[in-house]
Design a protein around this motif. Structure first.
Motif, PDB file in Angstrom:
ATOM      1  N   VAL A  29       0.857  -1.187   0.000  1.00 35.99           N
ATOM      2  CA  VAL A  29       0.000   0.000   0.000  1.00 35.99           C
ATOM      3  C   VAL A  29       0.889   1.231   0.000  1.00 35.99           C
ATOM      4  CG1 VAL A  29      -1.741   1.301   1.286  1.00 35.99           C
ATOM      5  CG2 VAL A  29      -1.841  -1.198   1.230  1.00 35.99           C
ATOM      6  N   SER A  30       0.485   2.250  -0.761  1.00 36.17           N
ATOM      7  CA  SER A  30       1.183   3.536  -0.797  1.00 36.17           C
ATOM      8  C   SER A  30       0.187   4.647  -0.561  1.00 36.17           C
ATOM      9  CB  SER A  30       1.839   3.768  -2.166  1.00 36.17           C
ATOM     10  OG  SER A  30       2.839   2.821  -2.407  1.00 36.17           O
ATOM     11  N   VAL A  31       0.679   5.763  -0.014  1.00 35.09           N
ATOM     12  CA  VAL A  31      -0.134   6.973   0.044  1.00 35.09           C
ATOM     13  C   VAL A  31       0.263   7.811  -1.164  1.00 35.09           C
ATOM     14  CG1 VAL A  31       1.448   8.196   1.607  1.00 35.09           C
ATOM     15  CG2 VAL A  31      -0.942   8.915   1.429  1.00 35.09           C
ATOM     16  N   VAL A  32      -0.728   8.251  -1.910  1.00 28.75           N
ATOM     17  CA  VAL A  32      -0.492   9.059  -3.105  1.00 28.75           C
ATOM     18  C   VAL A  32      -1.320  10.325  -3.009  1.00 28.75           C
ATOM     19  CG1 VAL A  32       0.090   7.085  -4.581  1.00 28.75           C
ATOM     20  CG2 VAL A  32      -2.278   7.830  -4.417  1.00 28.75           C
ATOM     21  N   GLY A  33      -0.804  11.400  -3.557  1.00 27.59           N
ATOM     22  CA  GLY A  33      -1.543  12.648  -3.502  1.00 27.59           C
ATOM     23  C   GLY A  33      -0.875  13.732  -4.308  1.00 27.59           C
ATOM     24  N   ASP A  34      -1.445  14.933  -4.203  1.00 25.47           N
ATOM     25  CA  ASP A  34      -0.869  16.044  -4.958  1.00 25.47           C
ATOM     26  C   ASP A  34       0.500  16.452  -4.416  1.00 25.47           C
ATOM     27  OD1 ASP A  34      -1.890  17.265  -2.652  1.00 25.47           O
ATOM     28  OD2 ASP A  34      -3.330  18.495  -3.750  1.00 25.47           O
ATOM     29  N   PHE A  35       0.871  15.987  -3.230  1.00 27.84           N
ATOM     30  CA  PHE A  35       2.182  16.289  -2.657  1.00 27.84           C
ATOM     31  C   PHE A  35       3.294  15.397  -3.209  1.00 27.84           C
ATOM     32  CE2 PHE A  35      -0.276  13.595   0.180  1.00 27.84           C
ATOM     33  CZ  PHE A  35       0.522  12.471   0.286  1.00 27.84           C
ATOM     34  N   ASN A  36       2.944  14.310  -3.903  1.00 24.57           N
ATOM     35  CA  ASN A  36       3.972  13.443  -4.487  1.00 24.57           C
ATOM     36  C   ASN A  36       3.667  13.066  -5.935  1.00 24.57           C
ATOM     37  OD1 ASN A  36       2.023  11.406  -4.316  1.00 24.57           O
ATOM     38  ND2 ASN A  36       3.046  10.294  -2.679  1.00 24.57           N
ATOM     39  N   GLY A  37       2.861  13.888  -6.608  1.00 26.40           N
ATOM     40  CA  GLY A  37       2.551  13.643  -8.018  1.00 26.40           C
ATOM     41  C   GLY A  37       1.718  12.392  -8.242  1.00 26.40           C
ATOM     42  N   TRP A  38       1.007  11.926  -7.209  1.00 24.37           N
ATOM     43  CA  TRP A  38       0.178  10.722  -7.287  1.00 24.37           C
ATOM     44  C   TRP A  38       1.005   9.500  -7.690  1.00 24.37           C
ATOM     45  CZ3 TRP A  38      -4.631  11.123  -5.238  1.00 24.37           C
ATOM     46  CH2 TRP A  38      -5.125  12.416  -5.073  1.00 24.37           C
ATOM     47  N   GLN A  63      -1.482  24.698   3.838  1.00 25.49           N
ATOM     48  CA  GLN A  63      -2.006  24.197   2.557  1.00 25.49           C
ATOM     49  C   GLN A  63      -3.092  23.152   2.807  1.00 25.49           C
ATOM     50  OE1 GLN A  63      -0.659  25.400  -0.434  1.00 25.49           O
ATOM     51  NE2 GLN A  63       0.459  26.753   0.936  1.00 25.49           N
ATOM     52  N   VAL A  64      -3.892  22.895   1.774  1.00 25.43           N
ATOM     53  CA  VAL A  64      -4.827  21.777   1.773  1.00 25.43           C
ATOM     54  C   VAL A  64      -4.317  20.795   0.723  1.00 25.43           C
ATOM     55  CG1 VAL A  64      -7.202  21.016   1.345  1.00 25.43           C
ATOM     56  CG2 VAL A  64      -6.773  23.209   2.484  1.00 25.43           C
ATOM     57  N   TYR A  65      -4.170  19.540   1.118  1.00 29.34           N
ATOM     58  CA  TYR A  65      -3.646  18.506   0.219  1.00 29.34           C
ATOM     59  C   TYR A  65      -4.728  17.477  -0.074  1.00 29.34           C
ATOM     60  CZ  TYR A  65       0.859  20.460   1.459  1.00 29.34           C
ATOM     61  OH  TYR A  65       1.917  21.310   1.652  1.00 29.34           O
ATOM     62  N   ARG A  66      -4.659  16.882  -1.261  1.00 28.63           N
ATOM     63  CA  ARG A  66      -5.548  15.813  -1.672  1.00 28.63           C
ATOM     64  C   ARG A  66      -4.735  14.530  -1.727  1.00 28.63           C
ATOM     65  NH1 ARG A  66      -6.534  20.532  -2.545  1.00 28.63           N
ATOM     66  NH2 ARG A  66      -8.608  21.346  -2.878  1.00 28.63           N
ATOM     67  N   PHE A  67      -5.341  13.426  -1.236  1.00 29.60           N
ATOM     68  CA  PHE A  67      -4.608  12.158  -1.211  1.00 29.60           C
ATOM     69  C   PHE A  67      -5.570  10.979  -1.166  1.00 29.60           C
ATOM     70  CE2 PHE A  67      -5.603  12.744   3.198  1.00 29.60           C
ATOM     71  CZ  PHE A  67      -5.689  11.466   3.733  1.00 29.60           C
ATOM     72  N   ARG A  68      -5.032   9.797  -1.412  1.00 29.31           N
ATOM     73  CA  ARG A  68      -5.728   8.513  -1.252  1.00 29.31           C
ATOM     74  C   ARG A  68      -4.673   7.449  -1.003  1.00 29.31           C
ATOM     75  NH1 ARG A  68     -10.239   6.774  -5.239  1.00 29.31           N
ATOM     76  NH2 ARG A  68     -10.997   5.793  -3.349  1.00 29.31           N
ATOM     77  N   TYR A  69      -5.128   6.240  -0.734  1.00 36.09           N
ATOM     78  CA  TYR A  69      -4.245   5.090  -0.630  1.00 36.09           C
ATOM     79  C   TYR A  69      -4.489   4.210  -1.847  1.00 36.09           C
ATOM     80  CZ  TYR A  69      -3.855   6.496   4.252  1.00 36.09           C
ATOM     81  OH  TYR A  69      -3.629   7.207   5.402  1.00 36.09           O
ATOM     82  N   VAL A  70      -3.434   3.534  -2.301  1.00 39.38           N
ATOM     83  CA  VAL A  70      -3.568   2.609  -3.424  1.00 39.38           C
ATOM     84  C   VAL A  70      -2.682   1.390  -3.172  1.00 39.38           C
ATOM     85  CG1 VAL A  70      -1.771   3.754  -4.837  1.00 39.38           C
ATOM     86  CG2 VAL A  70      -3.554   2.389  -5.959  1.00 39.38           C
ATOM     87  N   THR A  71      -3.205   0.211  -3.518  1.00 36.69           N
ATOM     88  CA  THR A  71      -2.415  -1.013  -3.405  1.00 36.69           C
ATOM     89  C   THR A  71      -1.696  -1.260  -4.726  1.00 36.69           C
ATOM     90  OG1 THR A  71      -4.124  -2.513  -4.230  1.00 36.69           O
ATOM     91  CG2 THR A  71      -4.169  -1.989  -1.860  1.00 36.69           C
ATOM     92  N   ASP A  72      -0.682  -2.114  -4.689  1.00 36.03           N
ATOM     93  CA  ASP A  72       0.000  -2.422  -5.949  1.00 36.03           C
ATOM     94  C   ASP A  72      -0.888  -3.226  -6.886  1.00 36.03           C
ATOM     95  OD1 ASP A  72       0.191  -4.890  -4.681  1.00 36.03           O
ATOM     96  OD2 ASP A  72       2.370  -4.988  -4.766  1.00 36.03           O
ATOM     97  N   GLY A  73      -2.027  -3.714  -6.375  1.00 36.61           N
ATOM     98  CA  GLY A  73      -3.023  -4.387  -7.213  1.00 36.61           C
ATOM     99  C   GLY A  73      -4.034  -3.430  -7.827  1.00 36.61           C
ATOM    100  N   GLY A  74      -3.876  -2.122  -7.558  1.00 33.42           N
ATOM    101  CA  GLY A  74      -4.751  -1.127  -8.168  1.00 33.42           C
ATOM    102  C   GLY A  74      -6.016  -0.798  -7.391  1.00 33.42           C
TER     103      GLY A  74
END
Length: 104
Positions: A29-38, A63-74
């Motif tokens: 699992v990874s955290v992805v968001g506008d702070f790391n280019g998704w 700042q306000v950041y947008r993010f989600r979690y994603v697995t390597d399985g999508g």
């Protein structure tokens, strides 16, 4: 889950992300968001000393950041402790992390 820790300087805040929905069958699992280019490779959640998987990111206060979690399985999922949610244009939501008060 999001935990916040102030840094020594007043311009940044150290944020730790940990996902309650980690399941070994779904893969990493990874955290992805506008702070790391998704980018799923930028901030994978890693286990240390047998604890839950976490990733710590230093972000600019105010700042306000947008993010989600994603697995390597999508599989994409949200953080139930997000400060809010907004539609993401892909049929789901982005989680919001509001660091506006951290700048004060």
């Amino acid at each position: 889950m999001i935990t916040r820790r102030k840094t020594r300087d007043t311009e940044t805040v150290s944020i730790t992300f940990s996902a309650n929905q980690t399941d070994p069958s779904t893969g990493a699992v990874s955290v992805v968001g506008d702070f790391n280019g998704w980018d799923p490779a930028a901030n994978p959640l890693l286990s240390r000393a047998g604890g839950p998987p976490k990733a710590t990111v230093r972000l600019r206060a105010g700042q306000v950041y947008r993010f989600r979690y994603v697995t390597d399985g999508g599989h994409w999922f949200d953080d139930e402790r997000a400060h809010g949610y907004e539609p993401n244009g892909f049929g789901g939501n982005n989680c919001l992390l509001d660091l506006a008060e951290a700048a004060r």
